[in-house]
Design a protein around this motif. Structure first.
Motif, PDB file in Angstrom:
ATOM      1  N   SER A 208       0.878  -1.193  -0.016  1.00 51.92           N
ATOM      2  CA  SER A 208      -0.022   0.154  -0.131  1.00 51.92           C
ATOM      3  C   SER A 208       0.899   1.314   0.053  1.00 51.92           C
ATOM      4  N   ILE A 209       1.827   1.241   1.148  1.00 51.69           N
ATOM      5  CA  ILE A 209       2.790   2.430   0.935  1.00 51.69           C
ATOM      6  C   ILE A 209       3.691   2.591  -0.373  1.00 51.69           C
ATOM      7  N   TYR A 210       3.948   1.581  -0.988  1.00 49.99           N
ATOM      8  CA  TYR A 210       4.649   1.434  -2.234  1.00 49.99           C
ATOM      9  C   TYR A 210       3.775   2.166  -3.534  1.00 49.99           C
ATOM     10  N   SER A 211       2.615   1.532  -3.376  1.00 47.14           N
ATOM     11  CA  SER A 211       1.749   2.259  -4.259  1.00 47.14           C
ATOM     12  C   SER A 211       1.420   3.403  -4.296  1.00 47.14           C
ATOM     13  N   GLU A 212       1.415   4.244  -3.189  1.00 48.66           N
ATOM     14  CA  GLU A 212       1.221   5.569  -2.969  1.00 48.66           C
ATOM     15  C   GLU A 212       2.379   6.341  -3.418  1.00 48.66           C
ATOM     16  N   ALA A 213       3.630   5.861  -3.049  1.00 46.94           N
ATOM     17  CA  ALA A 213       4.918   6.474  -3.288  1.00 46.94           C
ATOM     18  C   ALA A 213       5.289   6.509  -4.930  1.00 46.94           C
ATOM     19  N   SER A 215       3.003   5.575  -7.311  1.00 44.49           N
ATOM     20  CA  SER A 215       1.804   5.673  -8.288  1.00 44.49           C
ATOM     21  C   SER A 215       1.639   4.356  -9.172  1.00 44.49           C
ATOM     22  N   PRO A 217       0.163   0.522  -8.910  1.00 44.40           N
ATOM     23  CA  PRO A 217      -0.655  -0.465  -7.722  1.00 44.40           C
ATOM     24  C   PRO A 217       0.074  -1.567  -7.728  1.00 44.40           C
ATOM     25  N   ARG A 275       7.714   4.698   4.987  1.00 48.32           N
ATOM     26  CA  ARG A 275       6.890   5.602   3.878  1.00 48.32           C
ATOM     27  C   ARG A 275       7.846   6.806   3.504  1.00 48.32           C
ATOM     28  N   LEU A 279       9.218   7.703  -0.095  1.00 46.08           N
ATOM     29  CA  LEU A 279       8.941   8.911  -0.755  1.00 46.08           C
ATOM     30  C   LEU A 279      10.068   9.739  -0.985  1.00 46.08           C
ATOM     31  N   ARG A 287       9.141   8.877 -11.058  1.00 40.89           N
ATOM     32  CA  ARG A 287       7.990   7.485 -10.787  1.00 40.89           C
ATOM     33  C   ARG A 287       7.816   6.903 -12.035  1.00 40.89           C
TER      34      ARG A 287
END
Length: 293
Positions: A208-213, A215, A217, A275, A279, A287
């Protein structure tokens, strides 16, 4: 004098540079001087020796007050031999103190491939006659990113035999900062420290953290050891497929399911979050081009 072994590696080079920046009398032990000159400050003194050569190790350790033994790498038997050679040589020339970078998973019942190696090293240290400090570390944030997240980014699925075990990642640079602090004044700290991040995560959290950082999935799927080894064997050579599978098994059994406050106690600050690490790290290569990391 503080001597840092493995000084061209990720942790060793950072420990050596940090000590030098703090004005300490630090010497880097390396296998190849030309490589060292590309990775270390030009002014840093070098001693050339190999973990396999006890005679060279003895020469390198002459006059050393504090020896920072950066753990070796490779097959288990080689790592065990390398550590034993360093400790034997250090004792032979009466090094003042050994600071050893260990792992937190050394339990007798642990399935992890390297557990017995580090357990044996710590036992040898305890009986070698040289005062020592053991600095154990949890999972590196960089290892999780480079070995597991990035290779799975294209598929969107991370399959590991880790069940829903938890762990608290910490970056190599954070660990190196703690090692350097202890090496500068080993008598001022406890005989053993365990360094972890300050938040427990499982691989659902990590994805989840990787997906956020990033972009990109990514989802986690627990799998069997056999499935993981079969897939990993097409990408990496032994002993790593079985070593990583056994690490996952250890995570799944709860061997990493704790945090400590040792990093804050030693460095007087909190460790970077996973996280925060992602980031900070991922945008450095954009990205859209994360696989270049």
């Amino acid at each position: 004098m503080i001597l840092v072994t493995g000084a061209t590696g990720h942790v060793g080079s950072e420990v050596a540079r940090t000590l030098a920046k703090r004005g300490r009398n630090v010497v880097a032990m390396v296998r190849d001087a030309s490589t060292a000159r590309r990775r270390l400050p030009a002014s840093m003194p070098l001693r050339v020796a190999d973990y396999e050569d006890i005679r060279a190790l003895r020469t390198a350790f002459e006059g050393v007050d504090v020896l920072v033994l950066i753990s070796s790498d490779g097959a288990a038997n080689a790592v065990r031999r390398h550590h034993a050679n360093v400790i034997e040589a250090a004792a032979a020339v009466a090094v003042g103190h050994i600071v050893f970078t260990s792992i937190l998973d050394t339990g007798e019942l642990s399935p992890f491939y390297f557990s017995s190696v580090y357990r044996d090293t710590e036992r040898q240290l305890a009986h070698c006659g040289v005062p020592s400090t053991v600095l154990a570390c949890g999972l590196y944030s960089e290892f999780i990113l480079d070995s597991w997240l990035l290779p799975c980014a294209a598929s969107g699925e991370l399959a590991l035999p880790a069940s829903h075990g938890k762990f608290a990642p910490i970056s190599r640079n954070e660990f190196a900062a703690a090692v350097a602090t202890v090496a500068a004044r080993p008598g001022g700290f406890a005989e053993t420290h365990i360094f972890t991040g300050d938040r427990l995560l499982d691989f659902d959290d990590v994805c989840s953290i990787y997906s956020e950082a990033s972009s990109k999935p990514l989802r986690y799927r627990p799998c069997s050891i056999e499935e993981y080894v079969a897939a990993a064997s097409t990408q990496i050579e032994e002993p790593w497929p079985h070593a990583f599978a056994s690490l996952c098994a250890s995570i799944g059994e709860g061997c990493y399911n704790f945090t400590t406050a040792d990093f804050a106690a030693v460095t007087r600050r909190k460790p970077e979050s996973f996280r925060g690490f992602l980031l900070r790290t991922i945008p450095a290569n954009s990205r859209g081009g994360i696989a270049k990391l």
